[in-house]
Design a protein around this motif. Structure first.
Motif, PDB file in Angstrom:
ATOM      1  N   ALA A  35       0.824  -1.207   0.000  1.00  0.00           N
ATOM      2  CA  ALA A  35       0.000   0.000   0.000  1.00  0.00           C
ATOM      3  C   ALA A  35       0.855   1.252   0.000  1.00  0.00           C
ATOM      4  CB  ALA A  35      -0.935  -0.002   1.211  1.00  0.00           C
ATOM      5  N   THR A  36       1.875   1.270   0.847  1.00  0.00           N
ATOM      6  CA  THR A  36       2.757   2.450   0.909  1.00  0.00           C
ATOM      7  C   THR A  36       3.508   2.627  -0.393  1.00  0.00           C
ATOM      8  OG1 THR A  36       3.031   2.216   3.308  1.00  0.00           O
ATOM      9  CG2 THR A  36       4.696   3.495   2.127  1.00  0.00           C
ATOM     10  N   LEU A  37       4.018   1.536  -0.932  1.00  0.00           N
ATOM     11  CA  LEU A  37       4.747   1.604  -2.196  1.00  0.00           C
ATOM     12  C   LEU A  37       3.821   2.055  -3.326  1.00  0.00           C
ATOM     13  CD1 LEU A  37       7.306   1.201  -3.802  1.00  0.00           C
ATOM     14  CD2 LEU A  37       6.837  -1.257  -3.878  1.00  0.00           C
ATOM     15  N   ASN A  38       2.596   1.602  -3.307  1.00  0.00           N
ATOM     16  CA  ASN A  38       1.619   2.001  -4.316  1.00  0.00           C
ATOM     17  C   ASN A  38       1.352   3.502  -4.236  1.00  0.00           C
ATOM     18  OD1 ASN A  38      -0.214   1.566  -6.413  1.00  0.00           O
ATOM     19  ND2 ASN A  38      -1.909   1.207  -5.008  1.00  0.00           N
ATOM     20  N   LYS A  39       1.147   3.989  -3.029  1.00  0.00           N
ATOM     21  CA  LYS A  39       0.853   5.409  -2.825  1.00  0.00           C
ATOM     22  C   LYS A  39       2.050   6.279  -3.199  1.00  0.00           C
ATOM     23  CE  LYS A  39       0.973   7.040   1.325  1.00  0.00           C
ATOM     24  NZ  LYS A  39       0.659   7.336   2.754  1.00  0.00           N
ATOM     25  N   GLN A  40       3.237   5.914  -2.731  1.00  0.00           N
ATOM     26  CA  GLN A  40       4.416   6.730  -2.998  1.00  0.00           C
ATOM     27  C   GLN A  40       4.784   6.731  -4.482  1.00  0.00           C
ATOM     28  OE1 GLN A  40       7.472   5.231  -0.349  1.00  0.00           O
ATOM     29  NE2 GLN A  40       6.874   6.640   1.280  1.00  0.00           N
ATOM     30  N   SER A  41       4.659   5.580  -5.129  1.00  0.00           N
ATOM     31  CA  SER A  41       5.017   5.527  -6.546  1.00  0.00           C
ATOM     32  C   SER A  41       4.026   6.309  -7.396  1.00  0.00           C
ATOM     33  CB  SER A  41       5.115   4.072  -7.024  1.00  0.00           C
ATOM     34  OG  SER A  41       3.891   3.398  -6.885  1.00  0.00           O
ATOM     35  N   LEU A  68      13.652   4.993  -0.198  1.00  0.00           N
ATOM     36  CA  LEU A  68      12.879   5.654  -1.245  1.00  0.00           C
ATOM     37  C   LEU A  68      13.094   5.029  -2.621  1.00  0.00           C
ATOM     38  CD1 LEU A  68      13.635   9.370  -0.244  1.00  0.00           C
ATOM     39  CD2 LEU A  68      11.767   7.909   0.541  1.00  0.00           C
ATOM     40  N   SER A  69      14.071   4.132  -2.728  1.00  0.00           N
ATOM     41  CA  SER A  69      14.469   3.622  -4.045  1.00  0.00           C
ATOM     42  C   SER A  69      13.328   2.950  -4.788  1.00  0.00           C
ATOM     43  CB  SER A  69      15.626   2.627  -3.896  1.00  0.00           C
ATOM     44  OG  SER A  69      16.764   3.244  -3.341  1.00  0.00           O
ATOM     45  N   LEU A  70      12.582   2.083  -4.110  1.00  0.00           N
ATOM     46  CA  LEU A  70      11.533   1.332  -4.779  1.00  0.00           C
ATOM     47  C   LEU A  70      10.401   2.232  -5.252  1.00  0.00           C
ATOM     48  CD1 LEU A  70      11.443  -1.796  -2.451  1.00  0.00           C
ATOM     49  CD2 LEU A  70      12.344  -1.672  -4.762  1.00  0.00           C
ATOM     50  N   ALA A  71      10.019   3.204  -4.422  1.00  0.00           N
ATOM     51  CA  ALA A  71       8.965   4.141  -4.831  1.00  0.00           C
ATOM     52  C   ALA A  71       9.375   4.899  -6.077  1.00  0.00           C
ATOM     53  CB  ALA A  71       8.666   5.111  -3.686  1.00  0.00           C
ATOM     54  N   LEU A  72      10.634   5.245  -6.143  1.00  0.00           N
ATOM     55  CA  LEU A  72      11.161   5.976  -7.292  1.00  0.00           C
ATOM     56  C   LEU A  72      11.071   5.127  -8.564  1.00  0.00           C
ATOM     57  CD1 LEU A  72      12.797   8.595  -8.109  1.00  0.00           C
ATOM     58  CD2 LEU A  72      14.821   7.191  -7.811  1.00  0.00           C
ATOM     59  N   VAL A 144       8.712  15.561  -1.894  1.00  0.00           N
ATOM     60  CA  VAL A 144       7.749  15.152  -2.924  1.00  0.00           C
ATOM     61  C   VAL A 144       6.931  13.963  -2.454  1.00  0.00           C
ATOM     62  CG1 VAL A 144       7.529  14.118  -5.219  1.00  0.00           C
ATOM     63  CG2 VAL A 144       9.062  16.065  -4.874  1.00  0.00           C
ATOM     64  N   LEU A 145       7.583  12.967  -1.868  1.00  0.00           N
ATOM     65  CA  LEU A 145       6.896  11.738  -1.505  1.00  0.00           C
ATOM     66  C   LEU A 145       6.044  11.879  -0.248  1.00  0.00           C
ATOM     67  CD1 LEU A 145       9.545   8.982  -2.343  1.00  0.00           C
ATOM     68  CD2 LEU A 145       7.627   9.796  -3.714  1.00  0.00           C
ATOM     69  N   GLN A 146       6.136  12.999   0.441  1.00  0.00           N
ATOM     70  CA  GLN A 146       5.261  13.248   1.583  1.00  0.00           C
ATOM     71  C   GLN A 146       3.851  13.624   1.126  1.00  0.00           C
ATOM     72  OE1 GLN A 146       7.174  16.187   4.042  1.00  0.00           O
ATOM     73  NE2 GLN A 146       8.788  14.777   4.722  1.00  0.00           N
ATOM     74  N   LYS A 147       3.749  14.021  -0.139  1.00  0.00           N
ATOM     75  CA  LYS A 147       2.431  14.349  -0.692  1.00  0.00           C
ATOM     76  C   LYS A 147       1.672  13.055  -0.966  1.00  0.00           C
ATOM     77  CE  LYS A 147       4.713  18.088  -3.246  1.00  0.00           C
ATOM     78  NZ  LYS A 147       4.986  18.631  -4.610  1.00  0.00           N
ATOM     79  N   GLU A 148       0.411  13.177  -1.297  1.00  0.00           N
ATOM     80  CA  GLU A 148      -0.365  12.018  -1.714  1.00  0.00           C
ATOM     81  C   GLU A 148      -1.143  12.418  -2.959  1.00  0.00           C
ATOM     82  OE1 GLU A 148      -3.479   8.658   0.008  1.00  0.00           O
ATOM     83  OE2 GLU A 148      -2.416  10.009   1.372  1.00  0.00           O
ATOM     84  N   LEU A 149      -0.537  12.141  -4.114  1.00  0.00           N
ATOM     85  CA  LEU A 149      -1.103  12.561  -5.388  1.00  0.00           C
ATOM     86  C   LEU A 149      -1.644  11.350  -6.142  1.00  0.00           C
ATOM     87  CD1 LEU A 149       1.767  14.981  -6.522  1.00  0.00           C
ATOM     88  CD2 LEU A 149      -0.308  15.553  -5.235  1.00  0.00           C
TER      89      LEU A 149
END
Length: 515
Positions: A35-41, A68-72, A144-149
């Motif tokens: 879920a976190t990886l989905n949201k951050q990516s 942060l590597s995987l989200a990126l 950037v990743l603190q946002k939820e877009l």
């Protein structure tokens, strides 16, 4: 056998929707759920669009493994952009070439590596750089990743480009391998076969994601219910404690990792772990049983290259020293200089044919000459020397080009290095060819001494003379304090000096000896 290639990201989305709280990976013990990886990516993909990065644009990433590597990487993938991983050790002309050659729309870079980017004078604008490691900077990746877009994923096909991965090589400019989404997924499927993974397994990940050996692992939690236990870098002193703390069932090796671990003092804790399988490439025949018996793990050796979806053959039968048999979607032959297949036991070039469309790379970025040399009639010419035995097992002898023509004979660097490494004072070594006074080339050997040991070149030369053919014995020997290495601990031979100012010369010694 797989009938067609698939991408990996659609399956990630399905798994994230079905089991959002499942742990995808832990970084230094900190859990990252689907879920976190989905949201951050999704957030990073949206940020890419905001910065003007469109489908097919390139995003260069020069950063060490982090939380942060995987989200990126997943953000780049779901946006349809193309990842350009950059070795964090790159600098100067080498870094400039990769950045200018790949022409990224955006560069994501560790803050501490930014001076290397600036100093290399690549043609990338400062506003096209996103830094990592400045959590309070509004332009940083952390902010950037603190946002939820929200982001509407683009449709990704297996044949779409996922990455341009530059090979380190030993000579010449690096080449940008065009890697598709399907190729990365296939690398994961090959790892599934090689490692005999099963639900609940934990894969220890020390290797940087900018190396194919690390990148291939990001698909594993998608195709099987396994977890990645990631750390920021390889540490010989911390390796086994990190493995134990993670409850890892699998460890990956490349280059000199096994030898480095074997050099650590033996301990009662050597078998206090849950590891079943050590898998990877580059395990010397003599190291295999030593590592297996000391640490109580099964060794699974493989062979491959980025151009062939990372893993081409695997040894699941325990034939010590062999790299095994082809994956179900490949056939492997050994051919002579004319491209004709040669008999079992004979040495030649390894060539790979695909039985699955898309499993071989499309070519090298903007380098048709290199592409045409590697792909001949759809067959991948690896440039590696090998032998097939009568059982169909492949035996690897190193790069064809990693040899020296000396006194009318081809001298394999692997053969000389393998013998020299057996000297009791030698920790590591590397052989190159240098211009000869008369004839083709002379051999220059670089040696690093073990801690507390001293290497006398003249003594070493005499020792080698007893174990090598006369034409294999190096003329020049240079003792070094350390070698420059790739992230997988391979010696960067193209950086070794070819001058003869600081080395011992066997011929000069012989000429000065009284009759």
């Amino acid at each position: 056998m797989l009938k067609s290639l698939q991408g990996f990201f659609a399956d990630f989305n399905k798994k994230a929707d079905r089991n959002p709280d499942r742990i995808f990976a832990k970084f230094n013990g900190e859990a990252l759920t689907f879920a976190t990886l989905n949201k951050q990516s999704a957030t990073f993909a949206a940020e890419l669009r905001r910065k003007g990065v469109q489908r097919g644009d390139r995003v260069a990433v020069m950063m060490r493994n982090s939380r942060l590597s995987l989200a990126l990487l997943f953000g780049i993938a779901r946006s349809g952009a193309i990842w350009v991983p950059v070795n964090t050790h790159q600098k100067g002309e080498g870094l400039r070439y990769i950045l200018d050659h790949s022409k990224p729309r955006l560069l994501v870079c560790d803050q501490e590596l930014l001076p290397s980017v600036v100093d290399c004078h690549a043609g990338i604008r400062s506003e096209a750089v996103v830094t990592v490691g400045q959590p309070y900077d509004r332009r940083s990746l952390e902010t950037v990743l603190q946002k939820e877009l929200a982001f509407a994923d683009v449709r990704i096909e297996a044949d779409d480009l996922f990455a341009i991965m530059y090979t380190s090589g030993t000579t010449g400019r690096p080449k940008g391998v065009l890697v598709t989404h399907g190729m990365l997924r296939l690398a994961g499927e090959a790892a599934r076969i090689l490692t005999a993974m099963k639900p609940g397994d934990v894969f220890f990940v020390w290797e940087p994601l900018f190396h194919i050996g690390g990148a291939q692992l990001i698909t594993l939690p998608i195709i099987e219910d396994v977890t990645l236990a990631m750390v920021d870098r390889f540490s010989a002193s911390s390796f086994w404690s990190q493995v134990r703390d993670a409850g890892a069932t699998h460890i990956h090796y490349l280059g000199g990792i096994l030898q480095i671990l074997l050099k650590k003092p033996e301990s009662d804790l050597d078998r206090q772990h849950l590891v079943r399988i050590a898998w990877g490439g580059g395990c010397p025949m003599d190291v295999w049983p030593k590592f297996r018996d000391r640490f109580g793990v099964e060794m699974r050796e493989c062979y491959g290259m980025t151009e062939a979806s990372s893993i081409t053959t695997c040894n699941i039968e325990g034939v010590v020293g062999s790299v095994g048999k082809p994956m179900p979607w490949y056939t492997v032959d050994v051919v002579d200089e004319r491209g004709n297949r040669i008999a079992p036991g004979s040495r030649g070039e390894i060539v790979v044919r695909s039985l699955l469309e898309g499993s071989l790379f499309k070519g090298y970025l903007d380098n048709q000459e290199a592409t045409d040399k590697a792909l001949v009639g759809g067959v991948l010419h690896t440039g590696d020397s090998g032998t097939l035995d009568i059982e169909g097992n492949l035996w690897l002898h190193g790069r064809i080009t990693d040899s020296v023509r000396c006194k009318g004979e081809n001298v394999s660097a692997w053969e000389v290095e393998h013998v020299a490494a057996g000297h009791p004072a030698v920790e590591d070594c590397a052989m190159i060819g240098v211009t000869a006074d008369i004839g083709e080339q002379d051999i220059k050997l670089f040696v690093k001494a073990k801690k507390g040991k001293t290497i006398e070149p003249e003594h070493l030369s005499g020792w080698l003379a007893e174990r090598l053919a006369s034409y294999q014995n190096p003329r020049y020997i240079e003792v070094v304090g350390e070698f420059e290495r790739t992230p997988s601990q391979r010696i960067m031979k193209h950086l070794l000096p070819t001058d003869l100012n600081n080395c011992w010369d066997r011929m000069a010694t012989q000429q000065s000896t009284p009759a």
